[in-house]
Every structure is written in structure tokens, then in C-alpha cells.
Design a protein around this motif. Sequence first.
Motif, PDB file in Angstrom:
ATOM      1  N   GLU A  32       0.823  -1.213   0.000  1.00 56.14           N
ATOM      2  CA  GLU A  32       0.000   0.000   0.000  1.00 56.14           C
ATOM      3  C   GLU A  32       0.855   1.259   0.000  1.00 56.14           C
ATOM      4  O   GLU A  32       0.596   2.210  -0.724  1.00 56.14           O
ATOM      5  CB  GLU A  32      -0.931   0.042   1.227  1.00 56.14           C
ATOM      6  CG  GLU A  32      -2.163  -0.788   1.087  1.00 56.14           C
ATOM      7  CD  GLU A  32      -1.898  -2.236   1.422  1.00 56.14           C
ATOM      8  OE1 GLU A  32      -0.822  -2.514   1.992  1.00 56.14           O
ATOM      9  OE2 GLU A  32      -2.744  -3.091   1.099  1.00 56.14           O
ATOM     10  N   ILE A 109       0.629  51.830 -44.023  1.00 59.02           N
ATOM     11  CA  ILE A 109       1.296  51.509 -42.748  1.00 59.02           C
ATOM     12  C   ILE A 109       0.602  50.250 -42.244  1.00 59.02           C
ATOM     13  O   ILE A 109      -0.622  50.237 -42.107  1.00 59.02           O
ATOM     14  CB  ILE A 109       1.167  52.647 -41.721  1.00 59.02           C
ATOM     15  CG1 ILE A 109       1.922  53.903 -42.191  1.00 59.02           C
ATOM     16  CG2 ILE A 109       1.703  52.219 -40.353  1.00 59.02           C
ATOM     17  CD1 ILE A 109       1.683  55.144 -41.354  1.00 59.02           C
ATOM     18  N   TYR A 110       1.345  49.213 -42.026  1.00 63.36           N
ATOM     19  CA  TYR A 110       0.699  47.983 -41.548  1.00 63.36           C
ATOM     20  C   TYR A 110       1.507  47.315 -40.446  1.00 63.36           C
ATOM     21  O   TYR A 110       2.708  47.564 -40.296  1.00 63.36           O
ATOM     22  CB  TYR A 110       0.447  47.011 -42.708  1.00 63.36           C
ATOM     23  CG  TYR A 110       1.691  46.486 -43.380  1.00 63.36           C
ATOM     24  CD1 TYR A 110       2.407  45.448 -42.821  1.00 63.36           C
ATOM     25  CD2 TYR A 110       2.128  47.035 -44.583  1.00 63.36           C
ATOM     26  CE1 TYR A 110       3.550  44.970 -43.438  1.00 63.36           C
ATOM     27  CE2 TYR A 110       3.262  46.567 -45.206  1.00 63.36           C
ATOM     28  CZ  TYR A 110       3.964  45.531 -44.631  1.00 63.36           C
ATOM     29  OH  TYR A 110       5.095  45.066 -45.235  1.00 63.36           O
ATOM     30  N   THR A 111       0.818  46.495 -39.705  1.00 62.62           N
ATOM     31  CA  THR A 111       1.445  45.806 -38.572  1.00 62.62           C
ATOM     32  C   THR A 111       1.370  44.303 -38.803  1.00 62.62           C
ATOM     33  O   THR A 111       0.355  43.804 -39.274  1.00 62.62           O
ATOM     34  CB  THR A 111       0.710  46.189 -37.270  1.00 62.62           C
ATOM     35  OG1 THR A 111       0.815  47.607 -37.129  1.00 62.62           O
ATOM     36  CG2 THR A 111       1.311  45.525 -36.053  1.00 62.62           C
ATOM     37  N   ILE A 112       2.467  43.620 -38.508  1.00 57.73           N
ATOM     38  CA  ILE A 112       2.428  42.157 -38.595  1.00 57.73           C
ATOM     39  C   ILE A 112       2.834  41.549 -37.257  1.00 57.73           C
ATOM     40  O   ILE A 112       3.669  42.095 -36.548  1.00 57.73           O
ATOM     41  CB  ILE A 112       3.304  41.584 -39.740  1.00 57.73           C
ATOM     42  CG1 ILE A 112       4.721  42.171 -39.701  1.00 57.73           C
ATOM     43  CG2 ILE A 112       2.680  41.769 -41.088  1.00 57.73           C
ATOM     44  CD1 ILE A 112       5.688  41.412 -40.584  1.00 57.73           C
TER      45      ILE A 112
ATOM     46  N   VAL B   5      -3.359  -5.701   6.369  1.00 57.58           N
ATOM     47  CA  VAL B   5      -3.895  -5.355   5.048  1.00 57.58           C
ATOM     48  C   VAL B   5      -5.396  -5.092   5.126  1.00 57.58           C
ATOM     49  O   VAL B   5      -5.918  -4.125   4.585  1.00 57.58           O
ATOM     50  CB  VAL B   5      -3.587  -6.470   4.007  1.00 57.58           C
ATOM     51  CG1 VAL B   5      -4.314  -6.216   2.690  1.00 57.58           C
ATOM     52  CG2 VAL B   5      -2.097  -6.576   3.773  1.00 57.58           C
ATOM     53  N   TRP B   8      -6.117  -1.717   6.715  1.00 55.30           N
ATOM     54  CA  TRP B   8      -5.897  -0.637   5.737  1.00 55.30           C
ATOM     55  C   TRP B   8      -7.057  -0.555   4.752  1.00 55.30           C
ATOM     56  O   TRP B   8      -7.522   0.530   4.415  1.00 55.30           O
ATOM     57  CB  TRP B   8      -4.588  -0.863   4.956  1.00 55.30           C
ATOM     58  CG  TRP B   8      -3.392  -0.275   5.647  1.00 55.30           C
ATOM     59  CD1 TRP B   8      -2.394  -0.945   6.257  1.00 55.30           C
ATOM     60  CD2 TRP B   8      -3.106   1.112   5.795  1.00 55.30           C
ATOM     61  NE1 TRP B   8      -1.484  -0.076   6.804  1.00 55.30           N
ATOM     62  CE2 TRP B   8      -1.909   1.208   6.527  1.00 55.30           C
ATOM     63  CE3 TRP B   8      -3.752   2.281   5.427  1.00 55.30           C
ATOM     64  CZ2 TRP B   8      -1.328   2.424   6.863  1.00 55.30           C
ATOM     65  CZ3 TRP B   8      -3.180   3.496   5.752  1.00 55.30           C
ATOM     66  CH2 TRP B   8      -1.984   3.565   6.466  1.00 55.30           C
ATOM     67  N   TYR B  12      -9.426   2.619   3.882  1.00 55.97           N
ATOM     68  CA  TYR B  12      -9.590   3.139   2.513  1.00 55.97           C
ATOM     69  C   TYR B  12     -11.054   3.166   2.122  1.00 55.97           C
ATOM     70  O   TYR B  12     -11.533   4.120   1.523  1.00 55.97           O
ATOM     71  CB  TYR B  12      -8.819   2.276   1.498  1.00 55.97           C
ATOM     72  CG  TYR B  12      -7.341   2.525   1.496  1.00 55.97           C
ATOM     73  CD1 TYR B  12      -6.834   3.821   1.665  1.00 55.97           C
ATOM     74  CD2 TYR B  12      -6.436   1.482   1.307  1.00 55.97           C
ATOM     75  CE1 TYR B  12      -5.474   4.055   1.673  1.00 55.97           C
ATOM     76  CE2 TYR B  12      -5.088   1.710   1.305  1.00 55.97           C
ATOM     77  CZ  TYR B  12      -4.601   2.993   1.487  1.00 55.97           C
ATOM     78  OH  TYR B  12      -3.276   3.220   1.493  1.00 55.97           O
ATOM     79  N   GLN B 187       0.110  55.864 -30.126  1.00 59.41           N
ATOM     80  CA  GLN B 187       1.153  55.983 -31.162  1.00 59.41           C
ATOM     81  C   GLN B 187       0.616  56.600 -32.449  1.00 59.41           C
ATOM     82  O   GLN B 187       1.402  56.974 -33.322  1.00 59.41           O
ATOM     83  CB  GLN B 187       1.728  54.594 -31.470  1.00 59.41           C
ATOM     84  CG  GLN B 187       2.507  54.007 -30.308  1.00 59.41           C
ATOM     85  CD  GLN B 187       2.776  52.528 -30.487  1.00 59.41           C
ATOM     86  OE1 GLN B 187       2.039  51.823 -31.170  1.00 59.41           O
ATOM     87  NE2 GLN B 187       3.843  52.059 -29.877  1.00 59.41           N
ATOM     88  N   ALA B 322      -4.036  47.909 -34.505  1.00 59.46           N
ATOM     89  CA  ALA B 322      -3.272  48.458 -35.633  1.00 59.46           C
ATOM     90  C   ALA B 322      -3.617  47.707 -36.919  1.00 59.46           C
ATOM     91  O   ALA B 322      -3.873  46.499 -36.883  1.00 59.46           O
ATOM     92  CB  ALA B 322      -1.789  48.331 -35.333  1.00 59.46           C
ATOM     93  N   MET B 323      -3.631  48.433 -38.039  1.00 58.08           N
ATOM     94  CA  MET B 323      -4.050  47.826 -39.306  1.00 58.08           C
ATOM     95  C   MET B 323      -3.099  46.711 -39.722  1.00 58.08           C
ATOM     96  O   MET B 323      -1.891  46.909 -39.773  1.00 58.08           O
ATOM     97  CB  MET B 323      -4.108  48.884 -40.401  1.00 58.08           C
ATOM     98  CG  MET B 323      -4.757  48.384 -41.668  1.00 58.08           C
ATOM     99  SD  MET B 323      -4.820  49.617 -42.952  1.00 58.08           S
ATOM    100  CE  MET B 323      -6.262  50.539 -42.508  1.00 58.08           C
ATOM    101  N   LYS B 324      -3.657  45.546 -40.015  1.00 58.43           N
ATOM    102  CA  LYS B 324      -2.842  44.397 -40.405  1.00 58.43           C
ATOM    103  C   LYS B 324      -2.535  44.453 -41.893  1.00 58.43           C
ATOM    104  O   LYS B 324      -3.253  45.109 -42.656  1.00 58.43           O
ATOM    105  CB  LYS B 324      -3.578  43.108 -40.060  1.00 58.43           C
ATOM    106  CG  LYS B 324      -3.491  42.760 -38.600  1.00 58.43           C
ATOM    107  CD  LYS B 324      -4.031  41.385 -38.375  1.00 58.43           C
ATOM    108  CE  LYS B 324      -3.768  40.924 -36.970  1.00 58.43           C
ATOM    109  NZ  LYS B 324      -4.389  39.628 -36.722  1.00 58.43           N
ATOM    110  N   LYS B 325      -1.516  43.698 -42.294  1.00 60.72           N
ATOM    111  CA  LYS B 325      -1.074  43.740 -43.690  1.00 60.72           C
ATOM    112  C   LYS B 325      -2.187  43.327 -44.661  1.00 60.72           C
ATOM    113  O   LYS B 325      -2.424  43.999 -45.671  1.00 60.72           O
ATOM    114  CB  LYS B 325       0.141  42.819 -43.868  1.00 60.72           C
ATOM    115  CG  LYS B 325       0.846  43.052 -45.175  1.00 60.72           C
ATOM    116  CD  LYS B 325       2.062  42.176 -45.319  1.00 60.72           C
ATOM    117  CE  LYS B 325       2.770  42.528 -46.623  1.00 60.72           C
ATOM    118  NZ  LYS B 325       3.889  41.660 -46.897  1.00 60.72           N
TER     119      LYS B 325
END
Lengths: 124, 365
Positions: A32, A109-112, B5, B8, B12, B187, B322-325
Motif C-alpha cells: 500500500e 502603414i501595416y502591422t504584422i 492489510v 488498511w 480506505y 502611437q 493596428a491595421m494588419k497587412k
Amino acid sequence: MRKEALRTFLLSALIAFLLTFMLFTPWEQDKEARLFFKLIILLLMLTVLLSYVQSIKQAERIKRVELTYTVIRCSNCNYKLEREYREGDFVFKRVGICQCGGSLYIDMIYTIKPQRPSKPWLLR
Amino acid sequence: MNGSVEQWSSIYYMLSLLAFMFLILFNQRIQVIMWLMNITRVLKKLERMVDECRSTLINTMRKYGCTLEDLNYTINELLEFYVIEPVERDPFGVIRRLEHLINLQRGKFREIVGRLAPKADDVTRKNIENMIEASIAVNTLYRIVRHFFILGKKTKSMLIIAQLEMALPYIMRFAEAYFNAIKVFSQGKPLGDGIGPLVAGKLMLNAEKKVVKDDTVIAEVPFEGRRLIVIKALGPGGEVGKPGKVIEELVEENGGKVARIIMIDAALKLEGEKSGDVVEGIGAAIGDPGPEKFRIEEVATRYNIPLDAIIIKESLEEAVGAMKKEIAEAAQRVVDRVKELIRERTKEGDIVIVAGIGNTMGIGQ
């Protein structure tokens, strides 16, 4: 980050200690107790694994910093320049004169965000 | 040995029986505790976000010449700012009343920013106004979550706690989007929502521009025998302008003889859709609280002018971030689409109004 690493290290050390303890102790008489120890070790190993997964995820978050670029074009020819974004940049801002005589302006202007590195199968 | 045993085994058995009984009796309580733990974790995260928003605003105000000693108190008051919506039981004139309230809110923010950041130029002031609006959104979400958390704990209502816990991923999506937007606003980078003004700016690139009322700019662009009147908000500060009012006046000026009104705007995509996809439809593509959309629909209906909408699909995070590609690259595709649409559906000599709707932060003209 340092806290995560320390936690993983301490848990790993504890597992190593328990395993050593188990190896050098005569358990034949008490099944045990051996089962109980095995269970504890299993739980600790699971905790270490979770801690490791969490630290990887956190590191990923820190690494993925966004990058911003400015694209400059000429109004007359096909000239194109791509550079890092600077404070004060804005789209359609006139930034100079091209060699051909046309005016240079900010076209885009772009962000990645860098792509996530491929994860080990356990973390997918 | 066998006796040990068995002893025990009995222990249990008793322990597992007790554990079983405990789980049967307290399973709901345990579930509620786990939900509350999760809400507490999220609430702490939201609190950190609000604190960061507050310190960003304070630092920005100090940078632009604020000398107020109790700035922290002023910012706290500002974060609790609210607008009471007009009464809708009597719907007559509700749009006019709503517009009045929006104008008041705009004026109030301008006055506050002018007072707290006296050295900021016009562009920066507009960006700070956007920062304040995003901070108010994060703070409102924090206060709502905190309210239901405390209410759930006080009333011990499992229903309130469960609902709140299940709504948390959605709430956090909004909170994180606005929280990340604050950095972009500070920014002055172009936003994903700026795709409309970006397209309009491309169309009016070499034309003569005229600033009309309420920070909106127009340009007359000749295109294959047609007269295009392109509208966008005055950039590069964070501004949406009043395209509805301007479109209404332009249509009236031309005696209603406008062949089409084409509106370009970013629209929230559904999960599984691709960002930057360009889709065409009909109607006023504008996401304002009501007054601008109402004016456009009203004038278009009055003079029977077809309204075309071109939308660029984005998620909420992309729209206020922020603007993505992929979104920036969609701008040229939209310009081509607009030109194609004008060629197909109008004839030479027609007047067409093209409006680029959205926040023009980081986008000039």
C-alpha cells in the motif's frame, strides 16, 4: 517567468528525491505504501508537465511582439520603399521627392505579428 | 500481516465512502467555488488593465503639459463618464435627441482634453480622445464584472455566478481588444477600422481637398466622364467625422441628382471568415449609434438614390487594433471594385458620392 522556472526545478528535484528514496527502501512488505508513493510521484510529474506547458505559453506571448512597417511610393514611377514605422508617420504624408521628380508619399502603414512557432503535439 | 492489510482496506473504504458522500452533498458548492476562483482571476486581470489605462492616460497628459496635482482623481472621474440614452417611449425625434447627446459628449471630451493636455496639437488631442473612450470601455467592463461578482457572492445565486463565468471569455475578448487599442491610439498608427478612409484617401490622392463642417473632408474627382464626390474624416488624428450630415447636404446641394451613393466600411466578420475579404451589398455601411446612418437612409429614400455598400471583413481585435497587412492590402482591391462598380452602374455625366467610413487615425488625405 523566473518564478515558473524555479517552480519546475523544485518539483523536478522533489520527484528525483522521492524516486531515489523509493529505490533504496525495502518495500516488499508494504504494498500500500509503495502504491501511495507511486501515486504521489505521478501527481508531481503531472504538475511539472503543466508548469512546463504554462511557461512555454508565457514565453510565446512575450516573444510575439508586433512589428509595424511603412510603405513609401512615388506618385510618378514604380519606386517603392519599405521601412520600419517611425513616430509621426501617417498614410498620404509627403516624405520627399523621388529621383524621377515625382513626390514620395506614405502609401501604407501595416502591422504584422510574427507567426506562432509550431507547437509540440502535447500542446496542440 | 493479513490483518494489517484488512485494516488498511477498511480505512480506505471508509475514506472513499466519505469522499463520495462529500462530493454528492457539496458538488454544487465546489463548482461555485471554482467559478468564483476563475472570476476572481479575471477580475484581477481587468483591474490591472484599468490601472494600466489610467497610468497611460496620466503619463500622456503630463507629457502634454498637464500640471494638475489631483490628476489621478480627475482621470478616475473621467473613467466613470457616461451618457444617458434618450427616452424611446416617445420615439418622435429620438435620432435628433441622440445626435444632440453625441455632440455634447464629443464637446465634453474635447474640452477635457484641451484642459488636461494643453500642449497637445490637434492630431494628438483627437488621439487622446480615442484613448479616453477605450479606457472608459475597459473600465465599464471591469465595473460590470465586479458588480455581478459581488452580487453573486452576496445573494449566493448560482445562476448569476454561472452566467457571469460563462460570459467571461466574450467579455475578456472585448476588454483585451480595447486595452490593446490604447497603445495603438497613443502611437497614432492606422487602425483596422481605418480601411474606409484609406480607400477614400486613395481615390482623392491627387485631387483638391476641402474641409467641410465637423472634421470631414471632401474632394471632387473626375472619373471617366463622371463626377465623383469622395468623403472621408479629416486625418491623421483619430476622427470619424460626420459623413451622414455631409452626404445629406451634398445631395440637397445637387438637387437630389446623385446617381449612386457608395459607402465603404470595415465590418465585423463571423468566426471562420477570412480577414480582408471584400464583400458587396446594399444599404448604409456605417456603424454609428444612429444619427449618421439615419440621415443617409433618409436622404437616399427621399430622392430614390441607390445605396451601395462595400465592406471589408475584420474581427473586433483587428478593427480597433493596428491595421494588419492583409487589411491594408485589401484597400487597392476595394479601389478597383469601386471603379468597376461605377463603370457598370452609372453613365457619363452622373454624380456619384463615395464615402470612406471609419476612424481615420494615422491616415491623412
